[in-house]
Design a protein around this motif. Structure first.
Motif, short mmCIF file in Angstrom:
data_model
loop_
_atom_site.label_atom_id
_atom_site.label_comp_id
_atom_site.label_asym_id
_atom_site.label_seq_id
_atom_site.Cartn_x
_atom_site.Cartn_y
_atom_site.Cartn_z
N VAL A 139 136.19 -45.02 -12.87
CA VAL A 139 136.39 -46.44 -13.20
C VAL A 139 135.10 -47.06 -13.75
CG1 VAL A 139 136.79 -48.72 -12.20
CG2 VAL A 139 138.41 -46.87 -11.75
N PRO A 140 133.95 -46.88 -13.10
CA PRO A 140 132.72 -47.44 -13.68
C PRO A 140 132.37 -46.84 -15.04
CG PRO A 140 132.41 -46.93 -11.35
CD PRO A 140 133.71 -46.32 -11.76
N GLY A 172 131.55 -47.98 -20.80
CA GLY A 172 131.69 -47.62 -22.20
C GLY A 172 132.59 -48.61 -22.92
N GLN A 173 132.81 -48.33 -24.18
CA GLN A 173 133.67 -49.21 -24.99
C GLN A 173 135.06 -48.60 -25.11
OE1 GLN A 173 131.29 -49.56 -28.58
NE2 GLN A 173 130.18 -51.31 -27.75
N TRP A 174 135.61 -48.25 -23.96
CA TRP A 174 136.90 -47.58 -23.91
C TRP A 174 138.06 -48.54 -23.71
CZ3 TRP A 174 136.93 -42.71 -25.36
CH2 TRP A 174 135.77 -41.96 -25.24
N LEU A 175 137.79 -49.75 -23.31
CA LEU A 175 138.84 -50.68 -22.90
C LEU A 175 138.79 -51.96 -23.74
CD1 LEU A 175 138.20 -50.29 -19.09
CD2 LEU A 175 140.09 -49.27 -20.37
N LYS A 176 139.90 -52.27 -24.39
CA LYS A 176 139.98 -53.54 -25.08
C LYS A 176 140.00 -54.68 -24.06
CE LYS A 176 142.58 -51.77 -29.04
NZ LYS A 176 143.83 -51.90 -29.84
N GLU A 177 139.55 -55.84 -24.46
CA GLU A 177 139.70 -57.00 -23.58
C GLU A 177 141.20 -57.24 -23.35
OE1 GLU A 177 138.94 -61.80 -23.71
OE2 GLU A 177 137.48 -60.49 -24.70
N GLY A 178 141.59 -57.36 -22.09
CA GLY A 178 143.00 -57.49 -21.75
C GLY A 178 143.70 -56.17 -21.54
N ALA A 179 142.97 -55.05 -21.63
CA ALA A 179 143.58 -53.73 -21.43
C ALA A 179 144.15 -53.63 -20.02
CB ALA A 179 142.54 -52.63 -21.65
N LEU A 180 145.16 -52.78 -19.88
CA LEU A 180 145.79 -52.52 -18.58
C LEU A 180 145.41 -51.12 -18.13
CD1 LEU A 180 149.31 -54.01 -19.37
CD2 LEU A 180 147.56 -55.02 -17.90
N VAL A 181 145.06 -50.99 -16.85
CA VAL A 181 144.65 -49.70 -16.30
C VAL A 181 145.53 -49.40 -15.09
CG1 VAL A 181 142.78 -48.33 -15.32
CG2 VAL A 181 142.27 -50.08 -17.05
N HIS A 209 135.28 -58.07 -13.03
CA HIS A 209 136.08 -58.74 -14.06
C HIS A 209 137.45 -58.09 -14.27
CE1 HIS A 209 133.94 -55.52 -16.11
NE2 HIS A 209 134.83 -55.56 -17.07
N TRP A 210 137.77 -57.09 -13.44
CA TRP A 210 139.12 -56.52 -13.47
C TRP A 210 139.99 -57.30 -12.49
CZ3 TRP A 210 139.75 -50.54 -13.97
CH2 TRP A 210 138.92 -50.07 -15.00
N GLN A 211 141.20 -57.58 -12.90
CA GLN A 211 142.15 -58.34 -12.06
C GLN A 211 143.27 -57.42 -11.60
OE1 GLN A 211 144.15 -61.39 -14.26
NE2 GLN A 211 145.38 -62.09 -12.51
N LEU A 212 143.42 -57.29 -10.29
CA LEU A 212 144.52 -56.48 -9.75
C LEU A 212 145.82 -57.25 -9.92
CD1 LEU A 212 145.29 -53.88 -8.16
CD2 LEU A 212 145.06 -55.25 -6.07
N LEU A 248 148.02 -51.53 -10.69
CA LEU A 248 147.85 -51.91 -12.09
C LEU A 248 146.83 -53.04 -12.16
CD1 LEU A 248 148.96 -51.34 -14.99
CD2 LEU A 248 150.46 -53.32 -14.65
N ALA A 249 145.85 -52.88 -13.03
CA ALA A 249 144.80 -53.89 -13.18
C ALA A 249 144.65 -54.29 -14.65
CB ALA A 249 143.47 -53.35 -12.65
N ARG A 250 144.21 -55.50 -14.85
CA ARG A 250 143.92 -56.00 -16.21
C ARG A 250 142.39 -56.16 -16.36
NH1 ARG A 250 147.15 -58.37 -19.71
NH2 ARG A 250 148.65 -59.00 -18.11
N VAL A 251 141.89 -55.76 -17.51
CA VAL A 251 140.46 -55.87 -17.79
C VAL A 251 140.21 -57.18 -18.53
CG1 VAL A 251 138.47 -54.79 -18.91
CG2 VAL A 251 140.28 -53.36 -17.91
N ASN A 252 139.66 -58.14 -17.82
CA ASN A 252 139.35 -59.44 -18.41
C ASN A 252 137.97 -59.43 -19.05
OD1 ASN A 252 141.80 -60.64 -17.50
ND2 ASN A 252 140.92 -60.85 -15.45
N ALA A 253 137.67 -60.48 -19.80
CA ALA A 253 136.35 -60.60 -20.41
C ALA A 253 135.29 -60.73 -19.30
CB ALA A 253 136.30 -61.82 -21.33
N ARG A 254 134.12 -60.18 -19.56
CA ARG A 254 133.04 -60.31 -18.59
C ARG A 254 132.54 -61.75 -18.55
NH1 ARG A 254 130.85 -55.19 -17.32
NH2 ARG A 254 131.69 -53.54 -18.64
N ALA A 255 132.19 -62.19 -17.37
CA ALA A 255 131.73 -63.58 -17.21
C ALA A 255 130.41 -63.77 -17.91
CB ALA A 255 131.59 -63.87 -15.71
#
Length: 203
Positions: free
Chosen positions: A149-150, A155-164, A180-183, A196-203
């Motif tokens: 996960v880290p 890296g630049q593997w995840l678009k903003e708003g990506a689902l994991v 900044h990941w939202q469960l 399932l988590a969403r990758v939000n923009a970094r603060a």
């Protein structure tokens, strides 16, 4: 697959016999996918996949997906069946990766599915490409989610708003996630925990 992690035996699929899984929905619905008998290879159960793709039903069409511990390919093939634009399957076991390539060809999905025969760690050292959806279903018992996960996040593997999607043993609880990941979802079935988590923009 992770070298040395063989904590679970290959499991049988109750609805179709040993070493095969059924695609649940989409264009390949009902088609059966075979996989080799490899220690630690553990396809996501049918009812878990059904729930997962219910969660993803509004996001899967047109998505670029990464199946980082592909194994049988059940998650990535289900994604292609349901309209994903592209799936990259990463699998280091030679027998599993070649069987997966054969299944893609048989299903007519070779143009949209790419099998990369290498381990997850090596793949994540390659030049990154951003994905909309990532499936993380590593062998149990090796602490793989805490390791990978880290790496994905750095890296630049995840678009903003990506689902994991993350799968682990139920006893391990919810995996640790970056701030900044939202469960979004978390459930269990038998010994399986899935999230399932969403990758939000970094603060």
């Amino acid at each position: 697959m992770i070298p040395g992690v063989t904590t679970l035996k290959t499991v049988s699929n109750a609805s179709g016999g040993r070493n095969s899984v059924r695609i649940i929905g989409g264009g390949w619905r009902g088609r059966r996918v075979s996989f080799p008998d490899i220690p630690g290879l553990r396809p996501t159960p049918d009812r878990v996949r059904e729930t997962l793709f219910n969660w993803l039903q509004r996001d899967i069409a047109g998505a670029r997906c990464l199946d980082l511990f592909a194994g049988s390919g059940a998650l990535g093939l289900e994604a292609l069946s349901r309209g994903a634009k592209e799936v990259v399957f990463v699998e280091q076991a030679v027998a599993a990766s070649r069987a997966l390539q054969e299944q893609l060809t048989r299903l007519g999905g070779a143009a949209k599915g790419r099998v990369v025969e290498m381990g997850a760690a090596r793949y994540l050292r390659s030049p990154p490409q951003a994905f909309d959806i990532v499936f993380l279903d590593p062998p149990y018992g090796g602490g793989a989610l805490a390791e990978y996960v880290p790496q994905l996040d750095a890296g630049q593997w995840l678009k903003e708003g990506a689902l994991v999607y993350l799968e682990n043993q139920k006893a391990e609880g919810v995996p640790a996630l970056p701030a900044h990941w939202q469960l979004l979802k978390s459930k269990s079935a038998g010994e399986v925990g899935y999230h399932l988590a969403r990758v939000n923009a970094r603060a």
